[in-house]
Design a protein around this motif. Structure first.
Motif, PDB file in Angstrom:
ATOM      1  N   TYR A  27       3.957  27.685  68.939  1.00  0.00           N
ATOM      2  CA  TYR A  27       4.920  26.650  68.564  1.00  0.00           C
ATOM      3  C   TYR A  27       4.408  25.257  68.929  1.00  0.00           C
ATOM      4  O   TYR A  27       3.846  25.045  69.991  1.00  0.00           O
ATOM      5  CB  TYR A  27       6.265  26.901  69.251  1.00  0.00           C
ATOM      6  CG  TYR A  27       6.894  28.201  68.837  1.00  0.00           C
ATOM      7  CD1 TYR A  27       7.623  28.293  67.657  1.00  0.00           C
ATOM      8  CD2 TYR A  27       6.733  29.349  69.595  1.00  0.00           C
ATOM      9  CE1 TYR A  27       8.175  29.495  67.246  1.00  0.00           C
ATOM     10  CE2 TYR A  27       7.284  30.555  69.202  1.00  0.00           C
ATOM     11  CZ  TYR A  27       8.003  30.616  68.029  1.00  0.00           C
ATOM     12  OH  TYR A  27       8.539  31.808  67.633  1.00  0.00           O
ATOM     13  N   LYS A  42      12.156  27.760  67.420  1.00  0.00           N
ATOM     14  CA  LYS A  42      11.983  29.143  67.881  1.00  0.00           C
ATOM     15  C   LYS A  42      13.104  30.071  67.422  1.00  0.00           C
ATOM     16  O   LYS A  42      13.045  31.266  67.656  1.00  0.00           O
ATOM     17  CB  LYS A  42      11.873  29.177  69.401  1.00  0.00           C
ATOM     18  CG  LYS A  42      10.617  28.514  69.909  1.00  0.00           C
ATOM     19  CD  LYS A  42      10.500  28.610  71.402  1.00  0.00           C
ATOM     20  CE  LYS A  42       9.208  27.979  71.860  1.00  0.00           C
ATOM     21  NZ  LYS A  42       8.997  28.155  73.303  1.00  0.00           N
ATOM     22  N   GLN A  43      14.129  29.530  66.770  1.00  0.00           N
ATOM     23  CA  GLN A  43      15.224  30.371  66.283  1.00  0.00           C
ATOM     24  C   GLN A  43      15.067  30.761  64.825  1.00  0.00           C
ATOM     25  O   GLN A  43      15.726  31.688  64.366  1.00  0.00           O
ATOM     26  CB  GLN A  43      16.567  29.666  66.474  1.00  0.00           C
ATOM     27  CG  GLN A  43      16.983  29.593  67.926  1.00  0.00           C
ATOM     28  CD  GLN A  43      18.321  28.922  68.087  1.00  0.00           C
ATOM     29  OE1 GLN A  43      18.505  27.778  67.679  1.00  0.00           O
ATOM     30  NE2 GLN A  43      19.260  29.642  68.675  1.00  0.00           N
ATOM     31  N   HIS A  44      14.234  30.068  64.084  1.00  0.00           N
ATOM     32  CA  HIS A  44      14.170  30.296  62.640  1.00  0.00           C
ATOM     33  C   HIS A  44      12.782  30.636  62.105  1.00  0.00           C
ATOM     34  O   HIS A  44      12.626  30.854  60.912  1.00  0.00           O
ATOM     35  CB  HIS A  44      14.707  29.073  61.895  1.00  0.00           C
ATOM     36  CG  HIS A  44      16.159  28.851  62.124  1.00  0.00           C
ATOM     37  ND1 HIS A  44      16.641  27.924  63.025  1.00  0.00           N
ATOM     38  CD2 HIS A  44      17.235  29.469  61.605  1.00  0.00           C
ATOM     39  CE1 HIS A  44      17.960  27.974  63.031  1.00  0.00           C
ATOM     40  NE2 HIS A  44      18.344  28.895  62.185  1.00  0.00           N
ATOM     41  N   GLN A  47       7.123  35.494  60.283  1.00  0.00           N
ATOM     42  CA  GLN A  47       5.713  35.856  60.226  1.00  0.00           C
ATOM     43  C   GLN A  47       5.511  37.054  59.303  1.00  0.00           C
ATOM     44  O   GLN A  47       6.282  38.006  59.355  1.00  0.00           O
ATOM     45  CB  GLN A  47       5.235  36.197  61.637  1.00  0.00           C
ATOM     46  CG  GLN A  47       3.768  36.413  61.789  1.00  0.00           C
ATOM     47  CD  GLN A  47       3.405  36.642  63.248  1.00  0.00           C
ATOM     48  OE1 GLN A  47       3.434  37.785  63.689  1.00  0.00           O
ATOM     49  NE2 GLN A  47       3.084  35.575  63.972  1.00  0.00           N
ATOM     50  N   ASN A  57       2.123  32.570  59.451  1.00  0.00           N
ATOM     51  CA  ASN A  57       3.287  32.047  60.171  1.00  0.00           C
ATOM     52  C   ASN A  57       4.079  31.087  59.285  1.00  0.00           C
ATOM     53  O   ASN A  57       3.501  30.366  58.469  1.00  0.00           O
ATOM     54  CB  ASN A  57       2.834  31.305  61.433  1.00  0.00           C
ATOM     55  CG  ASN A  57       2.203  32.248  62.423  1.00  0.00           C
ATOM     56  OD1 ASN A  57       2.786  33.260  62.790  1.00  0.00           O
ATOM     57  ND2 ASN A  57       0.993  31.932  62.867  1.00  0.00           N
ATOM     58  N   ASN A  82      12.346  35.522  63.618  1.00  0.00           N
ATOM     59  CA  ASN A  82      12.820  35.242  64.967  1.00  0.00           C
ATOM     60  C   ASN A  82      14.285  35.606  65.087  1.00  0.00           C
ATOM     61  O   ASN A  82      15.083  35.370  64.172  1.00  0.00           O
ATOM     62  CB  ASN A  82      12.633  33.765  65.315  1.00  0.00           C
ATOM     63  CG  ASN A  82      11.256  33.475  65.861  1.00  0.00           C
ATOM     64  OD1 ASN A  82      10.395  34.335  65.867  1.00  0.00           O
ATOM     65  ND2 ASN A  82      11.045  32.262  66.313  1.00  0.00           N
ATOM     66  N   ASP A  83      14.635  36.174  66.228  1.00  0.00           N
ATOM     67  CA  ASP A  83      16.022  36.511  66.538  1.00  0.00           C
ATOM     68  C   ASP A  83      16.720  35.235  66.987  1.00  0.00           C
ATOM     69  O   ASP A  83      16.321  34.619  67.977  1.00  0.00           O
ATOM     70  CB  ASP A  83      16.056  37.566  67.643  1.00  0.00           C
ATOM     71  CG  ASP A  83      17.456  38.079  67.937  1.00  0.00           C
ATOM     72  OD1 ASP A  83      18.447  37.436  67.522  1.00  0.00           O
ATOM     73  OD2 ASP A  83      17.565  39.130  68.591  1.00  0.00           O
ATOM     74  N   PRO A  87      15.558  33.132  71.081  1.00  0.00           N
ATOM     75  CA  PRO A  87      14.551  32.244  70.501  1.00  0.00           C
ATOM     76  C   PRO A  87      13.125  32.622  70.915  1.00  0.00           C
ATOM     77  O   PRO A  87      12.849  32.907  72.076  1.00  0.00           O
ATOM     78  CB  PRO A  87      14.935  30.873  71.046  1.00  0.00           C
ATOM     79  CG  PRO A  87      16.413  30.982  71.289  1.00  0.00           C
ATOM     80  CD  PRO A  87      16.621  32.391  71.758  1.00  0.00           C
ATOM     81  N   GLY A  88      12.243  32.651  69.916  1.00  0.00           N
ATOM     82  CA  GLY A  88      10.849  32.976  70.144  1.00  0.00           C
ATOM     83  C   GLY A  88      10.535  34.458  70.084  1.00  0.00           C
ATOM     84  O   GLY A  88       9.382  34.850  70.154  1.00  0.00           O
ATOM     85  N   THR A  89      11.560  35.294  69.934  1.00  0.00           N
ATOM     86  CA  THR A  89      11.365  36.746  69.884  1.00  0.00           C
ATOM     87  C   THR A  89      11.324  37.208  68.437  1.00  0.00           C
ATOM     88  O   THR A  89      12.311  37.069  67.711  1.00  0.00           O
ATOM     89  CB  THR A  89      12.500  37.481  70.628  1.00  0.00           C
ATOM     90  OG1 THR A  89      12.533  37.019  71.978  1.00  0.00           O
ATOM     91  CG2 THR A  89      12.291  38.982  70.595  1.00  0.00           C
ATOM     92  N   LEU A  90      10.184  37.751  68.021  1.00  0.00           N
ATOM     93  CA  LEU A  90      10.050  38.267  66.660  1.00  0.00           C
ATOM     94  C   LEU A  90      10.641  39.672  66.574  1.00  0.00           C
ATOM     95  O   LEU A  90      10.410  40.497  67.452  1.00  0.00           O
ATOM     96  CB  LEU A  90       8.581  38.305  66.250  1.00  0.00           C
ATOM     97  CG  LEU A  90       7.939  36.952  65.952  1.00  0.00           C
ATOM     98  CD1 LEU A  90       6.428  37.077  65.886  1.00  0.00           C
ATOM     99  CD2 LEU A  90       8.491  36.370  64.660  1.00  0.00           C
TER     100      LEU A  90
END
Length: 144
Positions: A27, A42-44, A47, A57, A82-83, A87-90
């Motif tokens: 990011y 990181k929320q939207h 990938q 990405n 991303n969840d 945030p930041g979790t794929l």
């Protein structure tokens, strides 16, 4: 070296170099494959991972969906998003629950967010309005 050992090492190196898995998004430093915007949200972010292990990405889920209109879908192995709640979790995009709410802006203006849990999407829907979608419904909405 024996030919069988060399062959084994070549096969091993090929398998290690082409692992098919998501990669962390850097990011603030990497650009969106579709629109070239720097990925900071990181929320939207999203990938794509091809069957050969190549990673693309995106700064927004809608950029990934728009890119898919021009891609050979049979070469894709993973659709990651991303969840919104982490945030930041794929997470696996094919299993995610999606929310389009005009009260939650996304980087490219489609107001599209993804959730790993349907209950979480429903909770955010109750607070912000909008409509919940499945992967199949989102694919149709974006003509993929």
């Amino acid at each position: 070296m024996k030919p069988s050992i060399i062959l084994f090492l070549v096969i091993l190196a090929g398998n290690i170099g082409c692992s098919v898995s998501p990669k962390p998004i850097d990011y603030g430093h990497v650009g969106c494959h579709y629109c070239s915007m720097t990925i900071v949200d990181k929320q939207h972010a999203a990938q794509l991972v091809t069957k050969k292990g190549k990673v693309f990405n995106f700064d927004a889920i809608e950029c990934m969906m728009n890119q898919l209109e021009d891609e050979d879908k049979s070469t894709m192995a993973m659709f990651m998003v991303n969840d919104f709640d982490q945030p930041g979790t794929l997470i696996d995009g094919t299993k995610a629950t999606y929310l389009i709410s005009e009260n939650i802006p996304s980087p490219m203006g489609a107001f599209l967010s993804a959730f790993s849990e349907e209950q979480a999407a429903q909770h955010v829907l109750n607070e912000n309005g909008g409509k919940v979608y499945t992967w199949s419904e989102i694919k149709k909405r974006f003509k993929f």
